[in-house]
Write an enzyme that holds these catalytic residues in place. Structure first.
Site, PDB file in Angstrom:
ATOM      1  N   HIS A   1       0.825  -1.213   0.000  1.00  0.00           N
ATOM      2  CA  HIS A   1       0.000   0.000   0.000  1.00  0.00           C
ATOM      3  C   HIS A   1       0.855   1.257   0.000  1.00  0.00           C
ATOM      4  O   HIS A   1       0.352   2.366  -0.232  1.00  0.00           O
ATOM      5  CB  HIS A   1      -0.924   0.003   1.219  1.00  0.00           C
ATOM      6  CG  HIS A   1      -2.254   0.648   0.972  1.00  0.00           C
ATOM      7  ND1 HIS A   1      -2.424   1.689   0.097  1.00  0.00           N
ATOM      8  CD2 HIS A   1      -3.486   0.393   1.482  1.00  0.00           C
ATOM      9  CE1 HIS A   1      -3.700   2.059   0.088  1.00  0.00           C
ATOM     10  NE2 HIS A   1      -4.362   1.289   0.917  1.00  0.00           N
TER      11      HIS A   1
ATOM     12  N   ASP B   1      -2.495   2.160  -4.320  1.00  0.00           N
ATOM     13  CA  ASP B   1      -3.734   2.260  -3.566  1.00  0.00           C
ATOM     14  C   ASP B   1      -4.656   1.103  -3.952  1.00  0.00           C
ATOM     15  O   ASP B   1      -4.428   0.402  -4.946  1.00  0.00           O
ATOM     16  CB  ASP B   1      -4.425   3.591  -3.847  1.00  0.00           C
ATOM     17  CG  ASP B   1      -3.645   4.765  -3.272  1.00  0.00           C
ATOM     18  OD1 ASP B   1      -2.998   4.585  -2.219  1.00  0.00           O
ATOM     19  OD2 ASP B   1      -3.667   5.845  -3.882  1.00  0.00           O
TER      20      ASP B   1
END
Length: 424
Positions: free
Chosen positions: A397, A401
């Protein structure tokens, strides 16, 4: 003259090895070329032969212990001969000599004390202030760059010297020793337990433990799950197999191979997922070096299909088959087991549907493949049984995203549900 038995280098990326077993004891007679020990790297094992004839005078590394490449495992010589330890190869590939030692940096030993090459005093106030720390010039530079307290690092080189391997180990798993009085482990940026990761396990499991721990410590891992209809892919597989048999082509076209091909194409379409983030730098790759997780009795290895984007389905099938066989028989080279840009882990054979695969260090993504699921669906106003396959995509992450990872899964599913795109 006594000769050293040194830790061999089994592959380009090997940094250290573990002595699995000594086949000779101190005092035993040894012939030149006779096997004296068995060693292993992270994934490979090999017998070590005696460099000469004589007697095994000394064992410097006990079974189960590790040492850097070219480090001295033992000494062969004439009975009663004194052992002379030759310097092990330095990290730069040359042995460190009194003429070259410390050239990169001034010696830090006090003028009133006898000079010892590559030795430092522990900081004033330390409970062990009079104990010298032996450290190679490269390791000292690396420690300074990362602000590491060398008094809290355990050296594994000759004479307890701290080497580049030790610095890399600490960067991945934490300091070896607790901070001195007046300091806390938290202030030192680690916990004392970090250095114990993998302790007590066999070499392969120890490596896996440390790699997985480092992966989780250095990334922000998140897993997305999604299903894809696979009936058309199964039909496509059957047709390809029929064509291969009729053309006398000896190739095993498994669904794993077709999923691998779809993954390669999806990575080419969405290159953000085909990337590595290491040393503060994010690199996106045009070439797809696809890791295929392969289960062994002792653990897991990931042989890598290099330049998978250049390979046809048939060529991909052959290479996956050959690499997996090499891995299972312990014949895979270090080069084969490194350099992946994305990996696949298939647990469908175990009946697992969804899981959370852990990223291979520095990679941005890994795809988990689960077991088929039968479902009922309305097709042309009729209830029809369809087959679906679950995917579990773990991604970093920090790099991507959720929407970006979801887009990659969408591209992958399109190839799975429209299999003729795999050959267009």
């Amino acid at each position: 003259m006594a000769e050293n038995i040194v830790m061999p280098k089994l592959g380009m990326t090997m940094k250290e090895g573990t002595v699995e077993e000594w086949h000779k004891s101190v005092g035993d007679t040894v012939e030149a070329g006779e096997t004296v020990a068995t060693i292993s790297s992270e994934k490979l094992s090999q017998d070590v032969e005696s460099p000469g004839a004589g007697e095994l005078l000394e064992i410097k590394v006990d079974a189960g212990d590790s040492i850097e490449v070219k480090g001295i495992m033992g000494v062969i010589g004439e009975a009663g001969e004194s052992t002379v330890e030759a310097g092990s190869a330095e990290d730069e590939g040359e042995a460190e000599t009194p003429e070259t030692a410390g050239k990169d940096e001034p010696a830090e030993t006090p003028a009133e004390a006898p000079q010892t090459q590559n030795a430092d005093k522990r900081p004033a106030g330390s409970a062990q202030a009079d104990v010298r720390i032996f450290i190679s010039p490269l390791a000292r530079r690396m420690a300074a760059e990362h602000d590491l307290p060398i008094e809290q690092i355990e050296g594994t080189g000759g004479n307890g010297r701290i080497t580049r391997l030790d610095i890399n180990r600490v960067l991945a798993g934490g300091l070896d020793k607790a901070a001195a009085a007046g300091e806390t482990a938290e202030a030192a940026g680690t916990t004392p337990q970090a250095a114990d990761v993998g302790e007590g396990l066999n070499p392969m499991r120890k490596t896996i433990a440390r790699n997985m721990r480092a992966s989780l410590d250095n990334t922000a891992q998140l897993t997305l799950h999604r299903k894809a209809e696979i009936d058309q892919l199964i039909d496509f597989q059957k047709k390809l197999r029929t064509e291969a048999e009729q053309s006398s082509i000896d190739v095993k076209l498994s669904l794993t191979v077709l999923i691998a091909k779809a993954t390669v194409l999806a990575l080419q379409d969405y290159k953000k997922m085909n990337s590595r983030y290491e040393n503060g730098e994010l690199t996106e790759y045009d070439a797809v070096h696809l890791g295929i997780a392969t289960a062994l009795d002792e653990g897991l290895v990931v042989p890598v299909v290099k330049h998978a984007e250049q390979k046809s389905i048939g060529a991909l099938a052959e290479e996956i088959r050959d690499l997996s066989a090499q891995a299972r028989h312990g014949e895979a080279s270090q080069e084969t087991l490194s350099g992946s840009t994305f990996s696949i882990s298939n647990m469908g054979g175990s009946g697992v549907e969804y899981f959370t695969p852990i990223l291979n260090t520095a990679e941005s993504g890994i795809l988990g493949v689960g077991a088929f699921q039968k479902e009922l669906a309305m097709v042309n106003d009729e209830v029809t049984e369809i087959t679906k396959i679950p995917f579990s995509l773990t991604f970093d992450h920090q790099i991507l995203d959720g929407a970006a990872a979801g887009e990659f899964l969408t591209i992958l599913v399109r190839y799975i549900e429209n299999p003729y795109l795999l050959v267009l």
